[in-house]
Design a protein around this motif. Structure first.
Motif, mmCIF file in Angstrom:
data_model
loop_
_atom_site.group_PDB
_atom_site.id
_atom_site.type_symbol
_atom_site.label_atom_id
_atom_site.label_comp_id
_atom_site.label_asym_id
_atom_site.label_seq_id
_atom_site.Cartn_x
_atom_site.Cartn_y
_atom_site.Cartn_z
ATOM 1 N N THR A 133 42.536 24.901 52.826
ATOM 2 C CA THR A 133 43.946 25.285 52.586
ATOM 3 C C THR A 133 43.986 25.975 51.401
ATOM 4 N N VAL A 134 43.271 25.747 50.300
ATOM 5 C CA VAL A 134 43.410 26.699 49.148
ATOM 6 C C VAL A 134 42.865 27.852 49.245
ATOM 7 N N SER A 135 41.670 28.019 49.965
ATOM 8 C CA SER A 135 40.821 29.366 50.100
ATOM 9 C C SER A 135 41.612 30.109 51.170
ATOM 10 N N ARG A 136 42.168 29.430 52.166
ATOM 11 C CA ARG A 136 43.042 30.253 53.188
ATOM 12 C C ARG A 136 44.405 31.195 52.618
ATOM 13 N N ILE A 137 44.716 30.282 51.847
ATOM 14 C CA ILE A 137 46.117 31.020 51.394
ATOM 15 C C ILE A 137 45.840 31.954 50.379
ATOM 16 N N SER A 138 44.963 31.742 49.525
ATOM 17 C CA SER A 138 44.529 32.460 48.444
ATOM 18 C C SER A 138 43.978 33.697 49.068
ATOM 19 N N ILE A 141 37.201 20.879 40.800
ATOM 20 C CA ILE A 141 35.999 21.329 41.531
ATOM 21 C C ILE A 141 36.407 22.264 42.638
ATOM 22 N N CYS A 142 37.697 22.026 43.262
ATOM 23 C CA CYS A 142 38.102 22.919 44.203
ATOM 24 C C CYS A 142 38.303 24.192 44.113
ATOM 25 N N VAL A 143 39.270 24.429 43.018
ATOM 26 C CA VAL A 143 39.789 25.589 42.581
ATOM 27 C C VAL A 143 38.737 27.175 42.505
ATOM 28 N N PRO A 144 37.936 26.767 41.654
ATOM 29 C CA PRO A 144 36.719 27.546 41.430
ATOM 30 C C PRO A 144 36.076 28.115 42.790
ATOM 31 N N ILE A 145 35.831 27.073 43.632
ATOM 32 C CA ILE A 145 35.197 27.318 45.047
ATOM 33 C C ILE A 145 35.967 27.868 45.609
ATOM 34 N N SER A 146 37.132 27.560 45.807
ATOM 35 C CA SER A 146 38.122 28.214 46.869
ATOM 36 C C SER A 146 38.449 29.509 46.303
ATOM 37 N N LEU A 147 38.528 30.012 45.126
ATOM 38 C CA LEU A 147 38.742 31.444 44.676
ATOM 39 C C LEU A 147 37.423 32.263 45.021
ATOM 40 N N ILE A 148 36.157 31.404 44.840
ATOM 41 C CA ILE A 148 35.129 32.472 45.320
ATOM 42 C C ILE A 148 35.208 32.788 46.705
ATOM 43 N N ILE A 149 35.559 31.954 47.452
ATOM 44 C CA ILE A 149 35.524 31.869 48.921
ATOM 45 C C ILE A 149 36.664 32.976 49.303
ATOM 46 N N ALA A 150 37.534 33.117 48.846
ATOM 47 C CA ALA A 150 38.981 33.818 49.032
ATOM 48 C C ALA A 150 38.655 35.173 48.479
ATOM 49 N N VAL A 151 37.845 35.481 47.514
ATOM 50 C CA VAL A 151 37.480 36.749 46.953
ATOM 51 C C VAL A 151 36.475 37.353 47.931
ATOM 52 N N PHE A 152 35.530 36.550 48.359
ATOM 53 C CA PHE A 152 34.443 36.817 49.004
ATOM 54 C C PHE A 152 34.793 37.437 50.622
ATOM 55 N N LEU A 153 35.931 36.305 51.022
ATOM 56 C CA LEU A 153 36.465 36.859 52.509
ATOM 57 C C LEU A 153 37.413 38.134 52.265
ATOM 58 N N ILE A 161 45.410 37.303 48.116
ATOM 59 C CA ILE A 161 44.658 38.769 47.941
ATOM 60 C C ILE A 161 44.852 39.819 48.540
ATOM 61 N N SER A 162 44.554 39.521 49.988
ATOM 62 C CA SER A 162 44.556 40.653 50.871
ATOM 63 C C SER A 162 46.020 41.383 50.791
ATOM 64 N N ALA A 163 47.285 40.666 50.424
ATOM 65 C CA ALA A 163 48.441 41.289 50.452
ATOM 66 C C ALA A 163 48.666 42.196 49.205
ATOM 67 N N VAL A 164 47.709 42.168 48.503
ATOM 68 C CA VAL A 164 47.940 43.173 47.164
ATOM 69 C C VAL A 164 47.685 44.571 47.920
ATOM 70 N N PRO A 165 48.551 45.553 47.525
ATOM 71 C CA PRO A 165 48.570 46.998 47.837
ATOM 72 C C PRO A 165 47.204 47.457 47.606
ATOM 73 N N ALA A 166 46.740 48.216 48.662
ATOM 74 C CA ALA A 166 45.510 48.857 48.186
ATOM 75 C C ALA A 166 45.423 50.013 47.254
ATOM 76 N N LYS A 167 46.190 50.468 46.973
ATOM 77 C CA LYS A 167 46.798 51.522 45.908
ATOM 78 C C LYS A 167 46.182 50.884 44.563
ATOM 79 N N PHE A 168 46.493 49.627 44.364
ATOM 80 C CA PHE A 168 45.943 49.103 43.118
ATOM 81 C C PHE A 168 44.369 49.116 43.005
ATOM 82 N N SER A 169 43.788 48.763 44.025
ATOM 83 C CA SER A 169 42.165 48.669 44.031
ATOM 84 C C SER A 169 41.920 50.166 43.769
ATOM 85 N N ASP A 170 42.608 51.069 44.512
ATOM 86 C CA ASP A 170 42.190 52.546 44.351
ATOM 87 C C ASP A 170 42.194 52.974 42.842
#
Length: 320
Positions: A189-194, A112-124, A198-207
């Motif tokens: 906990t899972v959302s915040r660390i995830s 239950i927790c992991v999918p919701i946490s990933l959605i929150i992490a990606v959203f943030l 995700i935020s630590a991924v270099p921006a050049k990857f997304s670009d």
């Protein structure tokens, strides 16, 4: 006369000059010696502190193991790990109910927790503007610090009656109620660390992904999540470790009945809840007490394995 006076001053001046030179040279030496001594003392203190922590952990493991292993002097290994009969009054100490309940509860919580946490992490990390992100992240940090007894009480007074009304069952406590409470507890906990991963991924990857014509969803799914995989796994294992070791909230909503849960709404028990519910009534020098110690040792081993997995993922992420 002048020559004799000059000759008398010269040794005096040279001696004063030598003292001044020696005094000036001794000050850096004293400073270096004090710095060396303080560094060496700090190093020894750190080694002593680390050794003390390791000694305490070793003594706890030794105590739990030596006391728990006495269980097998009265019952067999198979009876403890593979029997579902837990009746201490009749000398039956089958712990399969609690081991199965612990892993079933942890698996259901993560499901239950992991999918919701990933959605929150990606959203943030991707979709939220900076001003809203700066507001929502402290809220998640605040949820982490709420005591578990508060979550358990809310589950007992709000969640269980709601499950009864929705499902029509006579008893709402069980795996489902415990998993939902643990999900709410582990989710920040899972959302915040995830989110941090995700935020630590270099921006050049997304670009680069956008430059190739990928959509935002494709960039998240094919670039950001795979790049942050080690950090997300770290968050999941950390959340799983908290779910395995949680006691008070689980005790209040799981039912605390030594029976295998063949449905999500059937009251059952886990290792932590069984220990806390029975430890006060157990004679110290008894097989019952030894069995509870062995359950505690199993929890310690599970927690240590999860910590080792976390350290391994941290090292793997640092190498990557």
């Amino acid at each position: 006369m002048l020559e004799s006076t000059h000759a008398g001053r010269q040794p005096r001046l040279s001696s004063e000059l030598g003292k001044a030179i020696l005094a000036g040279s001794s000050k850096p030496f004293d400073r270096r010696s004090r710095l060396f001594f303080s560094n060496r003392l700090f190093r020894y203190l750190c080694i002593a502190a680390a050794s003390f922590v390791c000694l305490i952990l070793f003594l706890i493991l030794l105590l739990m193991f030596r006391t728990g292993v006495l269980t097998f002097s009265h019952i067999s290994f198979a009876d403890f790990f593979f029997s579902t009969e837990w009746n201490p009054e009749n000398e039956q100490y089958g712990a399969l109910i609690f081991i199965f309940g612990t892993f079933a509860l942890t698996a259901l919580t993560l499901l239950i927790c992991v999918p919701i946490s990933l959605i929150i992490a990606v959203f943030l990390s991707v979709f939220v503007p900076p001003w809203l992100k700066n507001m929502l992240r402290p809220v998640l940090d605040l949820l982490v610090g709420i005591p578990s007894v508060v979550y358990g009480y809310l589950g007992l007074t709000v969640l269980i009656p709601l499950i009864r009304n929705v499902t029509g069952s006579g008893m709402g406590d069980g795996l489902l109620a415990a998993a939902l409470v643990l999900t709410i507890m582990v989710l920040p906990t899972v959302s915040r660390i995830s989110d941090d991963a995700i935020s630590a991924v270099p921006a050049k990857f997304s670009d680069a992904s956008y430059a190739l014509g990928a959509t935002r969803f494709q960039t998240v799914w094919k670039v950001l999540l795979p790049s942050a995989k080690s950090g997300i796994m770290y968050a999941v294992i950390l959340g799983m470790a908290r779910a395995v070791g949680e006691t008070m909230a689980v005790v209040m909503v799981i039912g605390n009945t030594p029976q295998l849960a063949d449905s999500l709404l059937k009251p059952t028990s886990v290792l932590t809840s069984n220990i806390v519910m029975q430890i006060s009534n157990v004679p110290f020098d008894s097989t019952w007490n030894y069995a509870l110690y062995l359950m505690g040792f199993l929890l310690l081993v599970i927690s240590l394995l999860m910590i080792v997995a976390i350290r391994w993922l941290q090292r793997k992420g640092a190498q990557a």
